[in-house]
Design an enzyme around this catalytic site. Structure first.
Site, PDB file in Angstrom:
ATOM      1  N   GLY A  88       0.829  -1.190   0.000  1.00 56.12           N
ATOM      2  CA  GLY A  88       0.000   0.000   0.000  1.00 56.12           C
ATOM      3  C   GLY A  88       0.866   1.243   0.000  1.00 56.12           C
ATOM      4  O   GLY A  88       2.068   1.201   0.287  1.00 56.12           O
ATOM      5  N   CYS A  89       0.256   2.380  -0.323  1.00 54.88           N
ATOM      6  CA  CYS A  89       1.019   3.634  -0.416  1.00 54.88           C
ATOM      7  C   CYS A  89       1.502   4.060   0.964  1.00 54.88           C
ATOM      8  O   CYS A  89       2.689   4.381   1.142  1.00 54.88           O
ATOM      9  CB  CYS A  89       0.178   4.724  -1.062  1.00 54.88           C
ATOM     10  SG  CYS A  89      -1.493   4.884  -0.422  1.00 54.88           S
ATOM     11  N   TYR A  90       0.619   4.065   1.954  1.00 50.66           N
ATOM     12  CA  TYR A  90       1.054   4.463   3.294  1.00 50.66           C
ATOM     13  C   TYR A  90       2.151   3.540   3.825  1.00 50.66           C
ATOM     14  O   TYR A  90       3.170   4.019   4.330  1.00 50.66           O
ATOM     15  CB  TYR A  90      -0.132   4.494   4.260  1.00 50.66           C
ATOM     16  CG  TYR A  90      -1.065   5.664   4.079  1.00 50.66           C
ATOM     17  CD1 TYR A  90      -0.609   6.973   4.212  1.00 50.66           C
ATOM     18  CD2 TYR A  90      -2.409   5.480   3.783  1.00 50.66           C
ATOM     19  CE1 TYR A  90      -1.462   8.059   4.053  1.00 50.66           C
ATOM     20  CE2 TYR A  90      -3.279   6.560   3.628  1.00 50.66           C
ATOM     21  CZ  TYR A  90      -2.801   7.845   3.772  1.00 50.66           C
ATOM     22  OH  TYR A  90      -3.643   8.913   3.622  1.00 50.66           O
TER      23      TYR A  90
END
Lengths: 344, 344, 344, 344
Positions: free
Chosen positions: D148-150
């Site tokens: 995921g991006c986070y």
């Protein structure tokens, strides 16, 4: 009607003062002074005001000012107010200063982070203008040091909890985000649209001058020295400030107690809006003097997450200054600050 | 105090009406109705309003409404007001409708661009609510068709000049630019942040439904049919509308005459601010009911360039509606619309 | 490999040249010069480039430059290139100048809108670098005057139609809108985030210096003097330019003929994308050298509405300059300009 | 040339994959599938791509896909990939999945935060695609669960320091800020321009589903369970992610050691740019696969402040996926990801 002047009316905080004072039902706005734009009509500097404000920005002239106003707001860069304020107080004016010059009790702290202080003798009588916290002192003050925007956003959620001894002050981290107007009206690469737009970054990490201001108040409230971690960030928006604070409740303290403490402390205070677990949004306070506060417990490791949102130019500067004026003059603290917020 | 209701309070124009009416000194805001959000507190839909508006959005109930208000604003999609308004008028309420339903004198024009009209019988008594132009008719109106945002921005600069026969109506080109709130609160790919941000484009080129609305008014004023070229564009900003109009003065007409005509026509009208050659900026009218107007002559080929700036939600919708209410009720037209503008 | 230098690399157009040249498969970027930032690494000025560009911005030194490059781009303010370019040409370098200094055939026109020209003798040999229009002349040019951003956006839709005598040149109105990067990297109140954000306004109405540039080209193409009405506007976005042009087809000319004319003129030209009635969006050309063109006829009064969208820094400046370099060197015009566009 | 397909090409991550793969020198992009837009040309959905991508988005057809590609990217909502991937792997395709379906080693953790997992049998062989951390495992993987991006923004600064046992894992606070594209292409009130613009707020405080993903990796690296405090915020910008992490060095560990650890870990890794005390800016990584990392020690209470900036759609999604493909296929990890960054 109280006769009021704004010293330094052409900066953003000064102009926001003009906006609020022009609509204040008990204020006669009698004098605006500017350094660079002296001689210009205020509505030439801020054309939005055409038809609302017809004053001319004059050069600063203490004598003239003293004759025409009862209270002044000084919205000047740090170091300038300290040279003007003593004379104004001597002549019986009340002063609300929006710079850092009168925010510190301890001149040494000021001087460590700013420059030498030439009017340190006034610091004992200056009141820190965090309206909901130092209300009683503000009532009888002649000189108010109006808080910085970041300190306002950090202190309002924290002070009641620290006063009530509900949180462990060894862990206090404030991650704050400000709109660009906080950097002021001066043109610089920092405020250039193309450098801010589609950008997000921290700045002055661990070294922002608002840190000692917050720590002084928190230490005062806690009765012991407090060291905060504070990191400001710049958001591509004009106004607004959001702060997320990470701390931990003392042993056994519940979220319900946290909430009740905030509710009790801020009971009857119009501008504080407790939002529960709903994260406050800078959009919802834009153009208003409100401070929205949210709170959540991450139970897995007992971390309390506090969040606040203010308009940096209103509750973070000019609005709180007007609120302080209202308190100093024994008026309803919300007078002149009651415009209904924008839905978007 | 006049008792007022807003039908369709949850859309952007409705919410802006709520904002303005909540602060209006002669208004008692008694009823809000919504279709989708019925039963919700208004400040849950627009949390910015917490502490200012404590009404609940109710489902529409004509009987209840008629008992509790004297005047209603209908801020609904086209076609809905025509089914509600006849009953409200029958019961003695005054109605200001923000949709297109009562903007046209000629039902056939409406039906050509919208849908069949079920209350065409009311059109003769409906007054087009361009406040500064149809002031006299509005004073005695029971039903006002409040203008669209684009027509307001185009008509205010043009109407005086056409009335005075100063410009050649064969060349009328309006290049208009609107903030995103003009597209309404509904979520769509059009209003998605990532499609609007860093984007600029025209839409509905030569086919926007505001075109016949403008042409009807211009033709009425000119006494002859007028065909306008109108191209709207979408700007990555929340509020605001700027329009640049290209036309040509009739033979021998000077820029000075243009200016004097506008000055005479708008003398004493608080919300019209003539800016001379300075281009009006949407930023300067944000949140206000003002319309700024600028004008320049390109002498090389004798083209007159008119420019206007309004806040599409205020002068372009809710603000002008409140101004019309003021006029209908014989009050100062600026009542409740006097909040000092934001400097930035 | 061609050895290339960029004179004035620290401005936005210069930096965009660096971006494109750093990725160009046939270019060896050998020299960057700056005035103010001489001695700094380029990636300190533009940290985004760290790891991609490791050159230092040097002070301008003609001798050194001449030894190390075959072709230079001059991306300096007007008036500076005219003092450097003669020597560079003398020494056999090819020059593509992004200022206005070499855009005009007639020195008197330049001097009427800029300042005295000290190298007017070079104007006859300078080729106006509108890549798709003056392709043949560019092929053999040693000195290219690269077009302004506004002229590119206005001329690309108009030139084919005027060449083919399809439109009435007495009515030519160009309403153009630019992102903020067009104002350059210098900090000023014009580029301050808080003055641009949520703002929309025209500027230099009827007096922008790109007007004579456009008129010179249009007149050249038409074979008769043409006077255009041109109004630029500022959009709160970093990059991008959208222009809407209002004109009228000559008697009997249909939209189909307009389209066929554009299709024929731009056949095989990779960067021109004809969009039919779909309005071009600045978002769709961001970061690319494309020019999107749309066209609609408002049949009611026979007005032709042309629309274009470009990235002001790419097709409007650095990208077209690289395209011109490719053409001058006999390479595919799209070389180094083939990065796939961003979806959003 | 490797033959590649994108399943779910019409979402933002899918479209960004198309952008990168269309320009990849070793990729033949053979198949795009979409659910909602099946049958449409891809460049009708994303008109920016006109002239660059001429593929049609087809409905998903496993047989057809298997014949035409060697490797697929699945860019679908959670729960969908788990029903498609087993068959694709069986048929010998390599799969890089951008959803959460194959990011967890422990199906129970996935199921606790998402929904039941129908292909849990594949989890042991799936490799978590944090390119710089699990490089060796990715080399031999057939199935990659792309981060995921986070998590990418949080893990890249932390993993080396935790691996080297330099920080006290009892204090790990990540305050993250994302551009709006992270919320996807779907229209909702969350992504409405007027709700995001001039807004800043936290969301899913302490409850975002990326938290268990980060904790799983950190715990794996630390060899003990780690609980992180994670608060995401929404920034009014299209792309970009900035994260500020608060932790503390273990006793005696210096900032120099922190820096050397990061330098050693990321030596030779093109996309990691260590910035020292300079705060990383989302603007500097826009459109690129870089991750900028900064670090500062607040010596007063020994807190280490780590900062990272990525483009959420590139290093946070599609770019890292392409990097993983490069690694899986034994190519240079930066292939197809080398476009020079934009200066602004």
């Amino acid at each position: 009607m109280i006769r009021v002047g704004v010293i330094g009316a052409s900066g953003y905080a000064g102009a926001e003062l003009v906006r609020l004072l022009a609509g204040h039902p008990q204020v006669k706005l009698n004098a605006l002074t500017c350094r660079q734009d002296a001689g210009q009509r205020f509505d030439q500097i801020y054309p939005a005001m055409t038809g609302w404000v017809d004053l001319v920005c004059e050069a600063y002239d203490a004598r003239k000012l003293i004759r025409s106003v009862d209270l002044v707001f000084t919205a000047l860069p740090h170091q300038l107010p300290m040279s003007l304020v003593p004379e104004l107080l001597d002549q019986g004016l009340k002063v609300i200063d929006l710079s850092a010059d009168f925010r510190f009790k301890d001149a040494a702290v000021y001087e460590a982070h700013y420059k030498p202080h030439s009017a340190a003798g006034l610091l004992p009588q200056a009141v820190y203008g965090l309206s909901e916290v130092y209300t009683e002192q503000i009532k009888s003050a002649s000189l108010v040091g109006n808080p910085g925007c970041y300190p306002t956003s950090v202190l309002l959620p924290l002070v009641p909890l620290i006063k009530a001894n509900l949180i462990d002050t060894r862990l206090l981290i404030a991650d704050a985000k400000s709109g660009v107007s906080g950097a002021g009206r001066g043109a610089s690469s920092t405020s250039h649209f193309c450098h801010v737009n589609e950008s997000f970054k921290a700045y002055k990490v661990g070294s922002h001058r608002h840190t000692p201001e917050m720590e002084a108040v928190l230490s005062d409230v806690a009765g012991e020295p407090i060291a905060l971690n504070f990191v400001p960030h710049l958001v591509p928006m004009t106004r607004g400030m959001q702060t997320t604070i990470y701390t931990q409740p003392r042993g056994g303290v519940t979220l319900r107690q946290i909430e009740e403490c905030l509710q009790a402390f801020y009971a009857g205070r119009f501008f504080i809006r407790l939002r529960g677990a709903t994260p406050p949004d800078a959009l919802n306070v834009k153009g208003t003097n409100s401070c929205d506060i949210g709170y959540t417990l991450d139970a897995r490791n007992n971390r309390l997450i506090l969040m606040s949102a203010i308009d940096n130019l209103v509750k973070g500067a000019a609005g709180q200054a007007v609120q302080n004026m209202n308190i100093m003059l024994g008026m309803d603290e919300s007078l002149g600050l009651q415009s209904c917020p924008f839905p978007i």
